[in-house]
Motif scaffolding. Sequence first.
Motif, PDB file in Angstrom:
ATOM      1  N   ASP A  77     -37.072  42.091 -20.586  1.00 21.41           N
ATOM      2  CA  ASP A  77     -36.348  40.827 -20.596  1.00 21.41           C
ATOM      3  C   ASP A  77     -36.475  40.135 -21.953  1.00 21.41           C
ATOM      4  N   GLU A  78     -35.588  39.170 -22.203  1.00 18.38           N
ATOM      5  CA  GLU A  78     -35.566  38.519 -23.511  1.00 18.38           C
ATOM      6  C   GLU A  78     -36.857  37.758 -23.785  1.00 18.38           C
ATOM      7  N   ALA A  79     -37.394  37.093 -22.755  1.00 19.21           N
ATOM      8  CA  ALA A  79     -38.590  36.271 -22.974  1.00 19.21           C
ATOM      9  C   ALA A  79     -39.749  37.131 -23.459  1.00 19.21           C
ATOM     10  N   SER A  80     -39.832  38.341 -22.946  1.00 17.56           N
ATOM     11  CA  SER A  80     -40.931  39.203 -23.350  1.00 17.56           C
ATOM     12  C   SER A  80     -40.835  39.625 -24.805  1.00 17.56           C
ATOM     13  N   LYS A  81     -39.626  39.540 -25.340  1.00 19.57           N
ATOM     14  CA  LYS A  81     -39.450  39.955 -26.731  1.00 19.57           C
ATOM     15  C   LYS A  81     -39.766  38.823 -27.696  1.00 19.57           C
ATOM     16  N   ALA A  82     -40.065  37.628 -27.142  1.00 17.95           N
ATOM     17  CA  ALA A  82     -40.170  36.437 -27.987  1.00 17.95           C
ATOM     18  C   ALA A  82     -41.243  36.572 -29.058  1.00 17.95           C
ATOM     19  N   ARG A  83     -42.320  37.317 -28.784  1.00 16.59           N
ATOM     20  CA  ARG A  83     -43.405  37.386 -29.755  1.00 16.59           C
ATOM     21  C   ARG A  83     -43.360  38.668 -30.581  1.00 16.59           C
ATOM     22  N   GLY A  84     -42.181  39.141 -30.813  1.00 16.63           N
ATOM     23  CA  GLY A  84     -42.044  40.264 -31.741  1.00 16.63           C
ATOM     24  C   GLY A  84     -41.748  41.590 -31.091  1.00 16.63           C
ATOM     25  N   GLY A  85     -41.727  41.635 -29.769  1.00 12.64           N
ATOM     26  CA  GLY A  85     -41.458  42.902 -29.093  1.00 12.64           C
ATOM     27  C   GLY A  85     -39.980  43.256 -29.174  1.00 12.64           C
ATOM     28  N   ARG A  86     -39.711  44.514 -29.332  1.00 15.16           N
ATOM     29  CA  ARG A  86     -38.332  44.972 -29.366  1.00 15.16           C
ATOM     30  C   ARG A  86     -38.113  45.958 -28.226  1.00 15.16           C
ATOM     31  N   ALA A  87     -36.874  46.077 -27.844  1.00 11.46           N
ATOM     32  CA  ALA A  87     -36.541  47.117 -26.867  1.00 11.46           C
ATOM     33  C   ALA A  87     -36.304  48.416 -27.620  1.00 11.46           C
ATOM     34  N   PRO A  88     -36.666  49.524 -27.030  1.00  9.58           N
ATOM     35  CA  PRO A  88     -36.422  50.796 -27.708  1.00  9.58           C
ATOM     36  C   PRO A  88     -34.939  51.113 -27.673  1.00  9.58           C
ATOM     37  N   GLU A  89     -34.471  51.816 -28.650  1.00 10.09           N
ATOM     38  CA  GLU A  89     -33.078  52.235 -28.640  1.00 10.09           C
ATOM     39  C   GLU A  89     -33.047  53.673 -28.170  1.00 10.09           C
ATOM     40  N   VAL A  90     -32.653  53.834 -26.944  1.00  6.41           N
ATOM     41  CA  VAL A  90     -32.722  55.167 -26.368  1.00  6.41           C
ATOM     42  C   VAL A  90     -31.711  55.281 -25.245  1.00  6.41           C
ATOM     43  N   ASP A  91     -31.229  56.450 -25.063  1.00  4.55           N
ATOM     44  CA  ASP A  91     -30.288  56.720 -23.977  1.00  4.55           C
ATOM     45  C   ASP A  91     -31.069  57.249 -22.785  1.00  4.55           C
ATOM     46  N   THR A  92     -31.063  56.487 -21.683  1.00  2.17           N
ATOM     47  CA  THR A  92     -31.880  56.881 -20.534  1.00  2.17           C
ATOM     48  C   THR A  92     -31.115  57.722 -19.525  1.00  2.17           C
ATOM     49  N   SER A  93     -29.834  57.983 -19.799  1.00  2.00           N
ATOM     50  CA  SER A  93     -29.042  58.617 -18.740  1.00  2.00           C
ATOM     51  C   SER A  93     -29.414  60.078 -18.530  1.00  2.00           C
ATOM     52  N   SER A  94     -30.150  60.666 -19.467  1.00  2.00           N
ATOM     53  CA  SER A  94     -30.486  62.074 -19.283  1.00  2.00           C
ATOM     54  C   SER A  94     -31.803  62.258 -18.551  1.00  2.00           C
ATOM     55  N   ILE A  95     -32.434  61.160 -18.114  1.00  2.00           N
ATOM     56  CA  ILE A  95     -33.707  61.278 -17.405  1.00  2.00           C
ATOM     57  C   ILE A  95     -33.453  61.712 -15.967  1.00  2.00           C
ATOM     58  N   HIS A  96     -34.089  62.774 -15.569  1.00  2.00           N
ATOM     59  CA  HIS A  96     -33.897  63.282 -14.208  1.00  2.00           C
ATOM     60  C   HIS A  96     -35.118  62.985 -13.366  1.00  2.00           C
ATOM     61  N   LEU A  97     -34.889  62.483 -12.186  1.00  2.00           N
ATOM     62  CA  LEU A  97     -35.987  62.226 -11.262  1.00  2.00           C
ATOM     63  C   LEU A  97     -35.721  62.958  -9.963  1.00  2.00           C
ATOM     64  N   PRO A  98     -36.753  63.276  -9.229  1.00  2.00           N
ATOM     65  CA  PRO A  98     -36.554  63.952  -7.951  1.00  2.00           C
ATOM     66  C   PRO A  98     -35.691  63.098  -7.025  1.00  2.00           C
ATOM     67  N   SER A  99     -34.913  63.750  -6.213  1.00  2.00           N
ATOM     68  CA  SER A  99     -34.036  63.020  -5.299  1.00  2.00           C
ATOM     69  C   SER A  99     -34.787  62.624  -4.042  1.00  2.00           C
ATOM     70  N   PRO A 100     -34.303  61.591  -3.368  1.00  2.00           N
ATOM     71  CA  PRO A 100     -34.925  61.193  -2.097  1.00  2.00           C
ATOM     72  C   PRO A 100     -34.846  62.311  -1.065  1.00  2.00           C
ATOM     73  N   SER A 101     -35.683  62.215  -0.066  1.00  2.00           N
ATOM     74  CA  SER A 101     -35.694  63.265   0.957  1.00  2.00           C
ATOM     75  C   SER A 101     -36.079  62.699   2.308  1.00  2.00           C
ATOM     76  N   TYR A 102     -35.447  63.233   3.345  1.00  2.00           N
ATOM     77  CA  TYR A 102     -35.833  62.860   4.712  1.00  2.00           C
ATOM     78  C   TYR A 102     -37.031  63.649   5.214  1.00  2.00           C
ATOM     79  N   TRP A 103     -37.281  64.795   4.612  1.00  2.00           N
ATOM     80  CA  TRP A 103     -38.244  65.714   5.214  1.00  2.00           C
ATOM     81  C   TRP A 103     -39.656  65.160   5.351  1.00  2.00           C
ATOM     82  N   PRO A 104     -40.138  64.380   4.369  1.00  2.00           N
ATOM     83  CA  PRO A 104     -41.497  63.848   4.578  1.00  2.00           C
ATOM     84  C   PRO A 104     -41.634  63.071   5.882  1.00  2.00           C
ATOM     85  N   VAL A 105     -40.614  62.268   6.220  1.00  2.00           N
ATOM     86  CA  VAL A 105     -40.703  61.494   7.464  1.00  2.00           C
ATOM     87  C   VAL A 105     -40.698  62.431   8.667  1.00  2.00           C
ATOM     88  N   VAL A 106     -39.884  63.474   8.583  1.00  2.00           N
ATOM     89  CA  VAL A 106     -39.799  64.409   9.721  1.00  2.00           C
ATOM     90  C   VAL A 106     -41.146  65.084   9.947  1.00  2.00           C
TER      91      VAL A 106
END
Lengths: 364, 688
Positions: B574-603
Amino acid sequence: MADLAPPVSNRDAKRPMGAWRKPTVVALVMALVLTGCASDAPQSALDPAGPYARTLDGLFNPVMWVATAVFVLVQGVIVYSVFKWRRRAGDDDDAMPAQLHGNTKLEIGWTILPALVLALVAIFTIPVIFELHAKPADALEVSVTGAKYWWGYTYGTQPEFGITQADGIVTANELHIPAEQTVLLRLTSPDVIHSFWAPRLNGKADVVPGREHTWLLEADKPGVYSGQCGEFCGTSHANMRLKVVAHDQAGWDDWVERMQRVPLEPVTGSAARGFQLFAQKGCSGCHQVDGAYETVAPNSPAAPNLTHLFSRDCFAGCIYDLNDRNEMEAWLRNPQRKAGSLMVVGALSEQEIDDLYAYLETLE
Amino acid sequence: MALTEVRPPLELTAGDEPLRKPLGAFTRPTSSQGWRSWITTVDHKKIGIMYGATAMAFFALGGLEALLIRAQLAQPNGQVLDPQVYNQMFTMHGTTMIFLVIMPMLAAFSNYLIPLMIGARDVAFPRLNALSYWIFLFGGLFLYSSFVLGGPPDSGWFNYAPQSGVVHSPGHGIDYWTLGLQITGIASLLGAVNLIVTCLNMRAPGMTLLRMPVFVWMALVAQFLLLFAIPVITVALFLLMFDRLFGANFFNVSAGADPLLWQHLFWIFGHPEVYILILPAFGIVSEVIPTFARKPLFGYPFMVFSGIAIGFMGWGVWVHHMFASGVGPVSVAAFALTTMFIAVPTGVKIFNWIGTLWKGKLQFTTAMMFAVGLVSQFTIGGLSGVMHSVAPHDTQQTDTYFIVAHFHYVLFGGSMFGIFAGMYYWWPKIFGYKLSERIGKKNFWLMFVGFNLTFAPMHIVGLQGMPRRTATYPEGMGWDLMNLLETIGAFIIAVSFLVWIYNVVASRKNPHAGADPWDARTLEWGTSSPPPVHNFDVEPTAEHLDEWWHVKYDEDEQGRPVRRQSYTFYSDVDEASKARGGRAPEVDTSSIHLPSPSYWPVVIALALPLIGYGLIYTYWLAGIGGLLLFAGVYGLGLEPSVDPEAGHDDHAADGHPDPDPDTETGTELVDAEVGAPGGAGASKEETP
């Protein structure tokens, strides 16, 4: 420093008051500790009344003092730090304290120093473990049965203590011993694990089915010492209490003599009817009376021997006063007044209860 | 064929999601919003939150049981509870607080924080993680269902044989206990394997083992303890279950068994369990205190190695629970010695925390108060622990209220204070806003006073001869006043808990606290609050212990930290967190893959209580449960951890080219390979 935002300081100004509450609480707790120790507690391990309990207490007290010293030191340093190094109103948030990462010598020091203190505790503790396990040769031996939810005691023939009868002495709930005499208990259980414990005479020893554990007791002076089962044993665990009655020599001789008398069978009146009822109502299926009802039914639960019932002051795991007739009558009406009691009686009329009571009264 | 036969109604797949190619019995869930996303999630953060919420719900139940116990004991000859019910209450209180509150609460922190603190995208096995949670939940509910199905267990959380046998405990309560704890034990074991692999294999580049935050270290030691301790209790439970349900004779004295077998098995588990319950709490305060002292932890290596030492020594002290059991003087002497010396590494921790406070600039937030509270209160529990090691006198202490006082100073003054410190500290990271500090301080002081009023007098009545697990006590024992005070204290704790609940509810409207509200030290504070689903937009690298602190601060010539003019967060904050010199990284996050949800654990998790009920009541139900379990394990095993369909759609929607579908399904069956931002091997070179 000066330019810190003022709104924060308002809240900070309150902090010392908040922080003072902690010592106040500590003082309050200490006050409670003192009042607690001052109160009259008949079953207190802090008030040993025999050499074994005193040995334990003697080990505990110095450790308690060491622990108190460490407690005061640690809490003192914490409280000091909390006050001394607390961030104050007007402090510059960006002014950092020295970034101390550790101090190896200091840390090695406070690793070794407690180890040395503990080694000292060990030097005093370990020999006592073995001493307490030694079995003295001249002890009075008593077989103790812990059963749901009462205590049985059998004294085998031991002429040196006046017990000459072939089948010894059998009693329940009240353990009678001579004062200033080492007593060796042989502990067994027919059902679950119990723990024999008379805190003023010694610590507790578990009573484990399938095993025989030994345990020592000794009382300095004649008196009655309270105790109870120390291991959870079921619904009525809280009601499995006991007394140790220590006698002087004359008192012991009287008691032994009394316990070796076989009560006379009542022949007339209410007591005689009670004597018949004792069998008819099934009492004798579980409870033995020497000279009259000596064989219990097979597979009956363990039940107190009633031969000298009225020589005792308490019954049913020592929770009811035997000198109060109402307690026994209420018990005969409904043994489930002690939850989980294994005693079963059919419905008794008031007349039958009177008769049974009259018979039991002859068992002294 | 089994899959289709036992397929439950399709309501799980109903809804507005478009049907995709079914894999196994269920359509792969895709939603990341709404209640359904919580059921199927494999995100360690959501799972952590669910662990925490469930544990706090059980905390309320266990607390109610405690209040009933204290109400009964407020006066001599109490009439509030029937003795049988009283026994059920203390059994369930202990079982609940240990297995369903503190363990899952620490699982909550471990789940949520370990990946964030070591710079990973998720745990090593995200679906296994979901499975752990659901098994824990259903195990807990199964145990609690005994309340409505014939009565809960009533022989204590230790359930000593032969009292726990079918002869002396004929109801089904203890069957629920043995089966319920076997089920939750599976959850603990899966979690332990998962988190150990996560800690060892998924650390960010540069994060050597001796750069791991102390919390991660302590959680790791606790997971190793779980890995080895849970099998022991499982064996004990299994034997007891066979005795009770199938007439075996493991603890049958009349068939020659020795009841001490149970005690040895139980406490070989039970004592390491104590360290399972306390070490992660030690880890929490080791993070909280440096942050609010604005100093690094004093003696990090000593803290780590003392924790490891406790982990090892914790296996060699179990007989101190049995000093009155008749194990013989040699055993007693040996275990008295080990019990004395396990105090040494524990003492080191206390002293090092004080060293951290020393000359710090202490900021007394609620989290800090609970953390310092732990240091102060746990010390008391530690000192009474040393008193137990005086084995001859332990025969006066064991099974009395002195012990009850001792372990509540350890588990409440220690673990629970640590848990509350952790909740107040990480709340803004997890939910984006802080819990109210004003209410929090009321929460702390009420708990501090209530806790001491409840448990300090227990030391006294214990030494005055009051045994524990007793449903009543007579007048004239000198215990009346202390017991009344304890009851008052217990109700003050209850008020404190209500204040906490009020805080949770009232604080929801608090403003966003920013990514790093405490100016803290570890990696999780370098990402946004709450963190993005993939945790970090850019993969952190660790060049230091307390890496995030070193990102923000440089050192001047005297070694004092100087805040850098400019530094970069790991995510778009958020913007407030950047107030003391922090910057956001410039990066494309769309290529990050995460495991998909699953029903099986509940079963799978649902199948286990079915087997439990089946074993107790009727075997065909166990058969259905077994088939469901088989189907569930099969389903989970055959399901790729990343749904290939989901991946394609996301990319299409974002306008990115599809990755090659063949390589994706081929490589991403193993969860770990997608979870680690740097890949599993990334941190290996740096590991000492």
